[in-house]
Design an enzyme around this catalytic site. Structure first.
Site, mmCIF file in Angstrom:
data_model
loop_
_atom_site.group_PDB
_atom_site.id
_atom_site.type_symbol
_atom_site.label_atom_id
_atom_site.label_comp_id
_atom_site.label_asym_id
_atom_site.label_seq_id
_atom_site.Cartn_x
_atom_site.Cartn_y
_atom_site.Cartn_z
ATOM 1 N N ARG A 177 -4.929 -0.685 5.187
ATOM 2 C CA ARG A 177 -3.895 -0.535 4.154
ATOM 3 C C ARG A 177 -2.639 -1.338 4.481
ATOM 4 O O ARG A 177 -1.522 -0.916 4.208
ATOM 5 C CB ARG A 177 -3.497 0.934 3.935
ATOM 6 C CG ARG A 177 -4.542 1.879 3.366
ATOM 7 C CD ARG A 177 -5.098 1.427 2.038
ATOM 8 N NE ARG A 177 -6.205 0.525 2.262
ATOM 9 C CZ ARG A 177 -7.427 0.922 2.614
ATOM 10 N NH1 ARG A 177 -7.691 2.169 2.751
ATOM 11 N NH2 ARG A 177 -8.400 0.061 2.808
ATOM 12 N N SER A 263 -3.733 7.787 -3.051
ATOM 13 C CA SER A 263 -3.364 8.476 -1.810
ATOM 14 C C SER A 263 -1.897 8.204 -1.514
ATOM 15 O O SER A 263 -1.477 7.048 -1.496
ATOM 16 C CB SER A 263 -4.207 7.963 -0.646
ATOM 17 O OG SER A 263 -5.561 8.219 -0.894
ATOM 18 N N GLU A 384 1.940 5.522 1.629
ATOM 19 C CA GLU A 384 1.167 4.310 1.344
ATOM 20 C C GLU A 384 1.798 3.465 0.227
ATOM 21 O O GLU A 384 1.833 2.239 0.335
ATOM 22 C CB GLU A 384 -0.268 4.710 0.961
ATOM 23 C CG GLU A 384 -1.156 3.530 0.665
ATOM 24 C CD GLU A 384 -2.546 3.938 0.195
ATOM 25 O OE1 GLU A 384 -3.247 4.634 0.952
ATOM 26 O OE2 GLU A 384 -2.909 3.560 -0.925
#
Ligand SMILES: Cc1cc2nc3c(=O)[nH]c(=O)nc-3n(C[C@H](O)[C@H](O)[C@H](O)COP(=O)(O)OP(=O)(O)OC[C@H]3O[C@@H](n4cnc5c(N)ncnc54)[C@H](O)[C@@H]3O)c2cc1C
Length: 392
Positions: A177, A263, A384
């Site tokens: 990520r 998320s 995130e």
């Protein structure tokens, strides 16, 4: 340049979380040349700027953004005949196919198209919202595939130099990520080049175009196959979409749980030494060398065994953020009294806007989750999404 919009667009309308105030100015280029030209004009103006694709990984403060939003609306997918210079020659991989995709191309439409064509490589990334241009920013990943497995290169307009250049995937520091683009490299992804496999030649023998080998246990179970098996591309896409829908992880106007940024927290990456101080029940996975992120959370400071600032020799493990949240006393559907921000009713990792929430309410909930997990386990969760003007 489309200058100050008559009625200023708000980030509540431009993002999937549905929160955030107005954008002071916005341009919406829809061709590659216009995208480059307008971006250079905005940069030359000295105004603050923000690139926006589908707004599915961006959360902006209620005050909005006092600069120019460059909303990328370019479309187009081209088959590039030659293999990428970064890749082995086509003769080594006769099924290799290289696609050049415009940044504004909706990611999931691209996946659907490749699956329909019998081209494998990104099928497990079905259902991820947003644009293709944003896909390298956090190296999107799901169900055993990451963009980095297929990315050949990007066509990049560099903010610092103002120059346009090709950047090979290997230069982008792709990790879990993350990428150089998320870690400070500023500029515009104009187009993305992908290495895919044209499975049509084997399709006639095998009775259908097949996926890459299934590498995610939950997906293998859903498909009723073993890890490493290959299944028809369309079947794999269908299984991924169904799994994602069950978690509120595909955009669906009829499902309030999907009013989110996906998320909200990444799975924390900690040293093996620190992970041994955690309860045995905490789910954890060894992090492969190729997955090492640039940003390692120095949690050993908490465990008193010394810092681990990105040392590649230190064995690292990835922890389940969802498990940590649930076991710090925050359950699905949780919300603070009077708040319209809630934990998704299907997935503890997603923070959702139940209707009319403010960005402040989302940030407040995020801070509570972080504080609970830190006080219970000594682990610092990292958001995130890209947060603009927000402290979460
Ligand atoms: C329901 C849901 C499920 C999700 N599931 C997943 C998942 O499984 N896996 C996963 O990895 N992510 C997931 N996400 C997060 C998100 O979809 C991805 O990060 C996606 O790539 C963001 O694309 P976007 O166009 O919406 O980005 P935006 O939110 O518009 O932008 C994100 C960042 O990229 C920058 N950016 C956008 N376009 C460009 C460009 N052309 N050039 C340079 N920078 C650019 C922006 O400035 C910003 O910093 C999910 C989100 C939602 C809402």
């Amino acid at each position: 340049m489309t200058s100050p919009a008559a009625s200023a667009p708000t980030f509540a309308d431009l993002t999937t979380m549905g929160v955030g105030g107005p954008a002071a100015r916005m341009v919406s280029p829809a061709t590659e040349q216009d995208l480059v030209d307008q971006t250079l004009i905005v940069w030359a103006s000295g105004d603050e700027w923000l690139l926006l694709g589908g707004g599915s990984n961006t959360i902006v403060a209620d005050e909005g953004f006092d600069g120019t939003v460059i909303r990328v609306l370019t479309r187009g997918v081209d088959v590039v005949s030659a293999s990428s210079p970064a890749s082995p020659s086509p003769s080594d991989h006769p099924d290799r196919l290289v696609l050049r995709v415009q940044a504004g191309e909706p990611w999931d439409e691209l996946v659907a198209y490749t699956v329909a064509q019998g081209w494998s490589g990104i099928e497990a990334l079905s259902g991820i919202p947003g644009s293709t241009g944003a896909s390298p920013v956090q190296n999107i990943g799901a169900y055993g595939q990451e963009l980095g497995n297929s990315l050949a290169a990007i066509d990049f307009l560099d903010y610092d130099s103002g120059e346009r250049r090709r950047m090979e995937a290997g230069e982008l520091e792709l990790g879990y990520r993350t990428s150089a683009l998320k870690q400070g490299l500023r500029g515009l992804v104009i187009a993305v080049e992908l290495n895919l496999h044209d499975t049509q030649s084997e399709a006639s023998v095998l009775g259908g175009a097949l996926s890459r080998p299934v590498s995610y246990p939950q997906l293998a179970t859903a498909l009723g196959v073993q890890l490493g098996d290959r299944v028809p591309l369309a079947q794999l896409r269908g299984a991924v979409l169904a799994l994602r829908a069950g978690k509120g992880m595909v955009l669906d106007p009829n499902d309030a749980d999907t009013r989110s940024a996906g998320s909200f927290f990444t799975n924390p990456i900690v040293s093996l030494a620190f992970s041994r101080t955690l309860p045995d029940a905490v789910p954890r996975w060894p992090l492969g060398e190729q997955e090492l992120p640039d940003r390692v959370i120095p949690l050993d400071e908490y465990a008193g065994v010394g810092p681990i600032p990105g040392e590649r020799s230190v064995p690292l493990v990835k922890l389940s953020a969802a498990w940590l949240i649930e076991h710090s006393g925050i359950s699905r559907g949780f919300r603070l009294p009077g708040s319209r921000a809630a934990i998704s009713s299907k997935h503890t990792l997603a923070l959702t806007n139940t209707g009319g929430a403010t960005a402040d309410e989302i940030a407040q909930l995020a801070r509570l989750v972080e504080a609970r997990v830190q006080s219970e386990f000594g682990v610092i969760l990292q958001p995130e999404p890209v947060l603009v003007g927000l402290d979460a």
